[in-house]
Design a protein around this motif. Structure first.
Motif, PDB file in Angstrom:
ATOM      1  N   ASP A 195       0.839  -1.201   0.000  1.00 43.10           N
ATOM      2  CA  ASP A 195       0.000   0.000   0.000  1.00 43.10           C
ATOM      3  C   ASP A 195       0.880   1.260   0.000  1.00 43.10           C
ATOM      4  O   ASP A 195       1.076   1.916   1.024  1.00 43.10           O
ATOM      5  N   ASP A 196       1.406   1.585  -1.174  1.00 46.31           N
ATOM      6  CA  ASP A 196       2.337   2.703  -1.298  1.00 46.31           C
ATOM      7  C   ASP A 196       1.737   4.041  -0.874  1.00 46.31           C
ATOM      8  O   ASP A 196       2.418   4.858  -0.259  1.00 46.31           O
ATOM      9  N   LYS A 197       0.483   4.283  -1.202  1.00 43.12           N
ATOM     10  CA  LYS A 197      -0.160   5.549  -0.833  1.00 43.12           C
ATOM     11  C   LYS A 197      -0.215   5.723   0.683  1.00 43.12           C
ATOM     12  O   LYS A 197       0.077   6.783   1.210  1.00 43.12           O
ATOM     13  N   GLN A 198      -0.608   4.660   1.386  1.00 44.44           N
ATOM     14  CA  GLN A 198      -0.703   4.757   2.842  1.00 44.44           C
ATOM     15  C   GLN A 198       0.674   4.898   3.476  1.00 44.44           C
ATOM     16  O   GLN A 198       0.852   5.640   4.432  1.00 44.44           O
ATOM     17  N   LYS A 250      -5.377   9.870   4.484  1.00 43.26           N
ATOM     18  CA  LYS A 250      -5.148  10.459   3.159  1.00 43.26           C
ATOM     19  C   LYS A 250      -4.149  11.604   3.275  1.00 43.26           C
ATOM     20  O   LYS A 250      -4.116  12.306   4.285  1.00 43.26           O
TER      21      LYS A 250
END
Length: 102
Positions: A49-52, A85
């Motif tokens: 989960d690169d975004k997190q 986010k």
């Protein structure tokens, strides 16, 4: 209650137990990069989960190591949830700047 060390490069968290007399800076056993100490309640995202992980890295590098953050509303103290986010994380570090770890 213990604490964890997090490698932001490898996207891994290691539980470190409860011996607070042995708090020390350390490097990741896998990549050698600096690890960061975080609250024991930190739940790392999935490695994929690169975004997190980007949000986690942003918060940690700005002094928020998943320690408890509080807000007072109408004389009531409320524990604040950490953002998930990036858009929320940017506001979070500004709003709770006085509670960051330096």
């Amino acid at each position: 209650m213990g604490y964890k060390k997090v490698c932001l490069n490898c996207k891994k968290a290691f539980s470190q137990g409860t011996n607070f007399e042995m708090l020390y800076d350390s490097n990741c056993p896998d990549c050698g990069e600096k690890m960061f100490q975080v609250n024991q309640k930190f739940k790392p995202p999935r490695k994929s989960d690169d975004k997190q992980w980007f949000v986690v890295k942003f918060l940690i590098e700005n002094g928020f190591r998943y320690q408890s953050i509080y807000q007072t509303i109408n004389d009531e103290v409320i524990k604040v949830a950490y953002p998930l986010k990036m858009s929320e994380a940017k506001d979070f570090i500004i709003t709770y700047d006085n509670q960051k770890i330096t």
